[in-house]
Design an enzyme around this catalytic site. Structure first.
Site: not given
Ligand code: MEV
Length: 446
Positions: A83, A279, A295, A392
């Site tokens: 991202e 998130k 992991d 963004h």
């Protein structure tokens, strides 16, 4: 249905794939897949060996977030993430707190957990508890060959106990194992212990004098570690007097602090916002977890379960103001390792750990939590000031330009143009169209 696919060589797998799924241009597609093979045959063999049925490598950007001041030490943190704005946001969060005393973490605990799930159909649970108490020492002794090494390193079994849970299944019990695994993630260690315990439970019940023949039957359902490790927990915090926040994107510090605290409060109480908020935290956490060969599925699963531990899914971070001081804190379970597993096998995971100066597992927990908090800070800071899209879309501009196959001179011109203009897919397309039209109308000199 294809049988024996895994026994094909890599070129055979690729040939089969393009023949069946890319019928228009099989050779071109095969060449494209193969173009991502590592030029170093040994390195490629290593990657192929990590998984099954590999046909190529899937690249991800590996970036660096510098200037992380964590418990008084400066780190340059490796981040693997696709991202576009994440590394920039982490870097801007780290820079902001660098001059405000940095990040501080405490390790709350390092306990990891495993379970043997089994059914015992005796009528009196007390009898099973007596059995367990009678055989426990022997069971622990029997796994010494596994625990000795870990004990020498300062870890090992810290607890082994029985749980009776008839509300889940009639006759259902769990043998609950708690361990510390030093710098290892410890999955293989825990699972080996559990499988031994499962076998020993069955064997010992079978010869236990106080059981009737029916009671001697223990049916093991499964033995596996739990990725829910609420006691393998780190707490990381930033704080500063409100006035030291300065003007944030033009917003006075008091107003910024107030909006920030409200935004986090909303995320603590509304599941829709909490999910997006968390998130954002995992944008940072996962990137470091992947870069260090840990992991990320285990880390995420555990974090989300922890976020819902009181029955409502909440933000993992908290913000508050007390005596004119702004506090922002993240509490997150992180069962990570810095030895074993992929950490040494993957050459870049190995380099990441070198870059972090070979941290212990607890130090890595602190680093990862700090990156999660920095990421969260940067996201919420944008949300309550400029809005997220400004930053963004600036970062996304490169992706859109790549989509339209912009040449280096076009990219250069676009970057200048979009300094002041709003980036969107359409605005970039229009810009490039105009640029290309103008260029095609220029007379050719010569
Ligand atoms: C985007 O990847 C993450 C954010 O949505 C997180 C947030 O809203 O806090 C910006």
């Amino acid at each position: 249905m294809i049988a024996g696919f895994s026994r094909f060589s890599k070129p055979e797998k690729l040939a089969w794939l393009v023949k069946h799924f890319f019928t228009d241009n099989p050779m071109e597609v095969a060449r494209e897949f193969a173009s991502f093979w590592h030029t170093n045959v040994e390195a490629q063999r290593l990657f192929d060996g990590m998984s099954e049925n590999t046909i190529t490598n899937f690249y991800m950007p590996y970036g660096i977030a510098p200037n992380f001041l964590i418990n008084g030490k400066i780190y340059c943190v490796p981040m693997v993430i696709e991202e576009s704005s994440v590394v920039a946001a982490a870097s801007s969060g780290s820079k902001f707190w660098y001059t405000r005393n940095g990040f501080h973490y405490d390790i709350v605990g390092t306990t990891k957990v495993g379970q043997v799930h089994f059914i015992w159909n005796g009528t009196d649970p007390v009898k099973l508890y007596s059995f367990f108490n009678a055989v426990k020492a022997d069971m622990l002794q029997n796994v010494k060959y596994l625990t000795e090494n870990m004990e020498q390193r300062g870890g090992g079994i810290t607890n082994l106990y029985l749980k009776y849970l008839p509300e889940i299944e009639a006759g259902y019990y769990q043998l609950q194992l708690e361990v510390t695994t030093c710098d290892a993630m410890g999955a293989n260690f825990i699972n080996s212990l559990l499988e031994d315990f499962a076998r020993l439970l069955v064997e010992k019940a079978d010869t236990y004098d106080d059981f009737t023949p029916e009671e001697r039957d223990i049916q093991v359902i499964m033995a596996i570690l739990s990725n829910y490790t609420p006691q393998c927990l780190v707490r990381c915090r930033v704080q500063c007097p409100i006035q030291d926040l300065g003007k944030v994107e033009g917003m006075p510090a008091e107003i910024f602090a107030d909006k920030f605290v409200r935004a986090v409060h909303i995320a603590r109480n509304d599941v829709y916002r909490a999910t997006t908020h968390n998130k954002g935290i995992y944008n940072g956490i996962d990137a470091v977890v992947i870069a260090t060969g840990n992991d990320f599925r285990a880390i995420e699963a555990c974090g989300h379960a922890y976020a819902a531990r009181d029955g409502q899914y909440r933000s993992l971070s908290k913000a508050w103001v007390e005596n004119d001081v702004f506090y922002f804190e993240l509490e997150v379970p992180l069962a990570v390792g810095t030895v074993g597993g992929l950490t040494k096998i993957h050459p870049l995971a190995n380099r990441s750990l070198q870059l972090l100066e070979q941290p212990s597992a607890t130090e890595l927990m602190g680093i990862i939590a700090a990156v999660g908090l920095a990421q969260n800070f940067a996201a919420v800071r944008s949300l309550v000031t400029t809005g997220i899209q400004k930053g963004h879309m600036k970062m996304h501009l490169h992706n859109i330009l790549a989509h339209f196959a912009a040449s280096p001179p076009e990219v250069e011109k676009a970057l200048v143009h979009f300094e002041e203009q709003t980036v969107s897919f359409a605005s970039v397309r229009n810009f490039l169209e105009q640029l290309r039209n103008t260029n095609s109308q220029q007379p050719i000199l010569g």
